[in-house]
Scaffold this motif. Structure first.
Motif, PDB file in Angstrom:
ATOM      1  N   THR A  42     -21.604 -24.451  19.430  1.00  0.00           N
ATOM      2  CA  THR A  42     -22.669 -25.126  20.175  1.00  0.00           C
ATOM      3  C   THR A  42     -23.417 -24.080  20.992  1.00  0.00           C
ATOM      4  OG1 THR A  42     -21.259 -25.530  22.100  1.00  0.00           O
ATOM      5  CG2 THR A  42     -21.284 -27.225  20.361  1.00  0.00           C
ATOM      6  N   VAL A  43     -24.548 -24.480  21.540  1.00  0.00           N
ATOM      7  CA  VAL A  43     -25.310 -23.571  22.390  1.00  0.00           C
ATOM      8  C   VAL A  43     -24.458 -23.130  23.573  1.00  0.00           C
ATOM      9  CG1 VAL A  43     -27.284 -23.388  23.951  1.00  0.00           C
ATOM     10  CG2 VAL A  43     -27.567 -24.469  21.709  1.00  0.00           C
ATOM     11  N   SER A  44     -23.759 -24.073  24.176  1.00  0.00           N
ATOM     12  CA  SER A  44     -22.912 -23.748  25.335  1.00  0.00           C
ATOM     13  C   SER A  44     -21.785 -22.803  24.942  1.00  0.00           C
ATOM     14  CB  SER A  44     -22.329 -25.027  25.941  1.00  0.00           C
ATOM     15  OG  SER A  44     -23.356 -25.869  26.407  1.00  0.00           O
ATOM     16  N   GLY A  45     -21.151 -23.089  23.801  1.00  0.00           N
ATOM     17  CA  GLY A  45     -20.045 -22.251  23.351  1.00  0.00           C
ATOM     18  C   GLY A  45     -20.489 -20.835  23.049  1.00  0.00           C
ATOM     19  N   LEU A  46     -21.635 -20.704  22.398  1.00  0.00           N
ATOM     20  CA  LEU A  46     -22.152 -19.386  22.052  1.00  0.00           C
ATOM     21  C   LEU A  46     -22.606 -18.643  23.306  1.00  0.00           C
ATOM     22  CD1 LEU A  46     -22.322 -17.982  19.337  1.00  0.00           C
ATOM     23  CD2 LEU A  46     -24.661 -18.820  19.081  1.00  0.00           C
ATOM     24  N   ALA A  47     -23.201 -19.378  24.243  1.00  0.00           N
ATOM     25  CA  ALA A  47     -23.639 -18.764  25.500  1.00  0.00           C
ATOM     26  C   ALA A  47     -22.448 -18.211  26.276  1.00  0.00           C
ATOM     27  CB  ALA A  47     -24.392 -19.795  26.343  1.00  0.00           C
TER      28      ALA A  47
ATOM     29  N   ALA B 139     -25.547 -12.530  17.958  1.00  0.00           N
ATOM     30  CA  ALA B 139     -25.161 -13.944  17.946  1.00  0.00           C
ATOM     31  C   ALA B 139     -24.636 -14.339  16.572  1.00  0.00           C
ATOM     32  CB  ALA B 139     -26.356 -14.810  18.332  1.00  0.00           C
ATOM     33  N   LEU B 140     -25.252 -13.794  15.528  1.00  0.00           N
ATOM     34  CA  LEU B 140     -24.801 -14.073  14.164  1.00  0.00           C
ATOM     35  C   LEU B 140     -23.382 -13.553  13.958  1.00  0.00           C
ATOM     36  CD1 LEU B 140     -26.024 -15.299  11.541  1.00  0.00           C
ATOM     37  CD2 LEU B 140     -26.606 -12.964  10.866  1.00  0.00           C
ATOM     38  N   GLU B 141     -23.114 -12.374  14.496  1.00  0.00           N
ATOM     39  CA  GLU B 141     -21.779 -11.781  14.400  1.00  0.00           C
ATOM     40  C   GLU B 141     -20.748 -12.644  15.129  1.00  0.00           C
ATOM     41  OE1 GLU B 141     -19.878  -7.377  15.266  1.00  0.00           O
ATOM     42  OE2 GLU B 141     -21.314  -8.211  16.693  1.00  0.00           O
TER      43      GLU B 141
ATOM     44  N   PHE C 169     -23.730  -8.850   5.435  1.00  0.00           N
ATOM     45  CA  PHE C 169     -23.680  -8.378   6.818  1.00  0.00           C
ATOM     46  C   PHE C 169     -22.263  -8.525   7.359  1.00  0.00           C
ATOM     47  CE2 PHE C 169     -23.993  -9.580  11.371  1.00  0.00           C
ATOM     48  CZ  PHE C 169     -24.508  -8.398  11.884  1.00  0.00           C
ATOM     49  N   ASP C 170     -21.655  -9.675   7.108  1.00  0.00           N
ATOM     50  CA  ASP C 170     -20.280  -9.930   7.540  1.00  0.00           C
ATOM     51  C   ASP C 170     -19.301  -8.912   6.969  1.00  0.00           C
ATOM     52  OD1 ASP C 170     -20.208 -11.921   9.357  1.00  0.00           O
ATOM     53  OD2 ASP C 170     -19.744 -13.526   7.960  1.00  0.00           O
ATOM     54  N   SER C 171     -19.484  -8.595   5.693  1.00  0.00           N
ATOM     55  CA  SER C 171     -18.540  -7.687   5.040  1.00  0.00           C
ATOM     56  C   SER C 171     -18.558  -6.317   5.703  1.00  0.00           C
ATOM     57  CB  SER C 171     -18.856  -7.567   3.546  1.00  0.00           C
ATOM     58  OG  SER C 171     -20.046  -6.837   3.326  1.00  0.00           O
ATOM     59  N   PHE C 172     -19.729  -5.860   6.127  1.00  0.00           N
ATOM     60  CA  PHE C 172     -19.810  -4.577   6.825  1.00  0.00           C
ATOM     61  C   PHE C 172     -19.186  -4.669   8.214  1.00  0.00           C
ATOM     62  CE2 PHE C 172     -22.844  -3.074   3.656  1.00  0.00           C
ATOM     63  CZ  PHE C 172     -22.532  -1.721   3.609  1.00  0.00           C
ATOM     64  N   VAL C 173     -19.470  -5.764   8.911  1.00  0.00           N
ATOM     65  CA  VAL C 173     -18.917  -5.957  10.253  1.00  0.00           C
ATOM     66  C   VAL C 173     -17.389  -5.960  10.206  1.00  0.00           C
ATOM     67  CG1 VAL C 173     -18.679  -7.630  12.134  1.00  0.00           C
ATOM     68  CG2 VAL C 173     -20.938  -7.151  11.170  1.00  0.00           C
TER      69      VAL C 173
ATOM     70  N   GLN D  70     -18.742 -17.611  14.269  1.00  0.00           N
ATOM     71  CA  GLN D  70     -17.763 -17.788  13.199  1.00  0.00           C
ATOM     72  C   GLN D  70     -17.375 -19.267  13.168  1.00  0.00           C
ATOM     73  OE1 GLN D  70     -16.908 -15.335  11.125  1.00  0.00           O
ATOM     74  NE2 GLN D  70     -18.132 -13.830  12.257  1.00  0.00           N
ATOM     75  N   GLY D  71     -17.789 -19.956  12.123  1.00  0.00           N
ATOM     76  CA  GLY D  71     -17.566 -21.393  12.084  1.00  0.00           C
ATOM     77  C   GLY D  71     -18.616 -22.109  12.919  1.00  0.00           C
TER      78      GLY D  71
END
Length: 310
Positions: free
Chosen positions: A22-27, A13-15, A72-76, A18-19
């Motif tokens: 919302t819960v709905s958007g992430l779901a 979820a962290l990956e 973490f982001d830089s590795f991803v 980006q920006g």
């Protein structure tokens, strides 16, 4: 003991976050139910990974600005073909914390507090991808992925900061390990895992040392109280000036602390040299004296003042 770990789902979820979202958007993005994502975001917020705010009926979600997440982001972004959430979830980050230098599975298991099988199971996928390799019976990070240990340490730092932020906004972490940290604050903290230490604790040994309205705590879920050996080391971490070292000398003399115990504590808190100097100073009655230690005559006067035999 409750060791916080970051799950694959949380890192995934962290990956994806980006920006602002919302819960709905992430779901929707992760193809999960809204109720599942709501619970996941709550857990992530409790671990300091994200922060949320309300705008009408919508809960807005933003990432934490912690350095751990930046790394973490830089590795991803650098290795888009590697599924880092899958590889780093569970106990893996905790194990990588201890992999700054080559270590065997037994050593890692002891340091992290897991079984050897957990170490092998966690590092095997990284080994298969060439991120970790074994040589002479010890695990090592490949040169291109050495910074993963730093990522792990920053996630530990994030955990520590989040724990203390529950109690105060103003603080300084002076020392930290995987599951413990030494913190300076102006706030009284009354929680079992926060153990009073530093100048104020010297009063328990009839050695009053002014604390200048600051409070010092060791956060640890494994110790019942701060031992005299640890207190001596904490004081050197806090302030290794002449006055502080003089009181450490008094404590070492008054409590007859076991030499091996204090040297072991010194290694843990990375004050080996200072503690060795204190012990040698006492052994030689000031004959071996580094720059910040008092003259023996001055120390004898201080010891007489407090009734400490030296």
């Amino acid at each position: 003991m409750c060791n916080i770990v970051y799950t694959e789902a949380e890192l995934r979820a962290l990956e994806a976050l980006q920006g602002e979202s919302t819960v709905s958007g992430l779901a929707e993005e992760l193809n999960r139910s809204r109720s599942y994502m709501s619970e996941l975001v709550t857990r992530m917020e409790s671990k300091g990974l994200v922060h949320t705010s309300r705008e009408g009926k919508q809960k807005q979600i933003n990432r934490s600005d912690a350095r751990a997440i930046e790394l973490f982001d830089s590795f991803v972004q650098r290795y888009t073909h590697i599924p880092f959430p899958e590889l780093l979830g569970g106990a893996t980050l905790r194990i990588l914390y201890c992999l700054q230098s080559p270590a065997s599975a037994s050593q890692l298991a002891e340091q992290v507090g897991v079984h050897r099988s957990t170490v092998h199971r966690s590092l095997s996928p990284l080994e298969n991808r060439g991120m970790v390799y074994k040589s002479d019976g010890k695990y090592r990070l490949n040169d291109d992925f050495e910074e993963l240990s730093t990522v792990a340490r920053e996630f530990a730092h994030l955990r520590h900061r989040h724990r203390i932020e529950d109690h105060t906004e103003s603080f300084t972490i002076l020392w930290e390990s995987l599951d413990e940290f030494l913190v300076q604050t102006h706030t009284d903290i009354e929680e079992d895992a926060f153990h009073l230490t530093g100048p104020e604790l010297f009063q328990a040994y009839d050695l009053p040392l002014m604390a200048r309205q600051r409070r010092y705590y060791l956060y640890s879920e494994t110790v019942a109280e701060v031992s005299p050996a640890e207190l001596c080391c904490h004081m050197i971490v806090i302030d290794d000036g002449t006055r502080s070292q003089s009181y450490c000398l008094l404590l070492l003399s008054e409590m007859a602390i076991d030499r091996d115990e204090v040297l072991q504590a010194a290694q843990k808190y990375e004050v080996d040299e200072q503690v060795s100097n204190l012990l040698e100073y006492l052994d030689t009655e000031g004959g071996s004296r580094s720059g910040r230690l008092p003259r023996w005559e001055e120390f004898r006067e201080l010891a007489d003042e407090y009734g400490v035999a030296v």
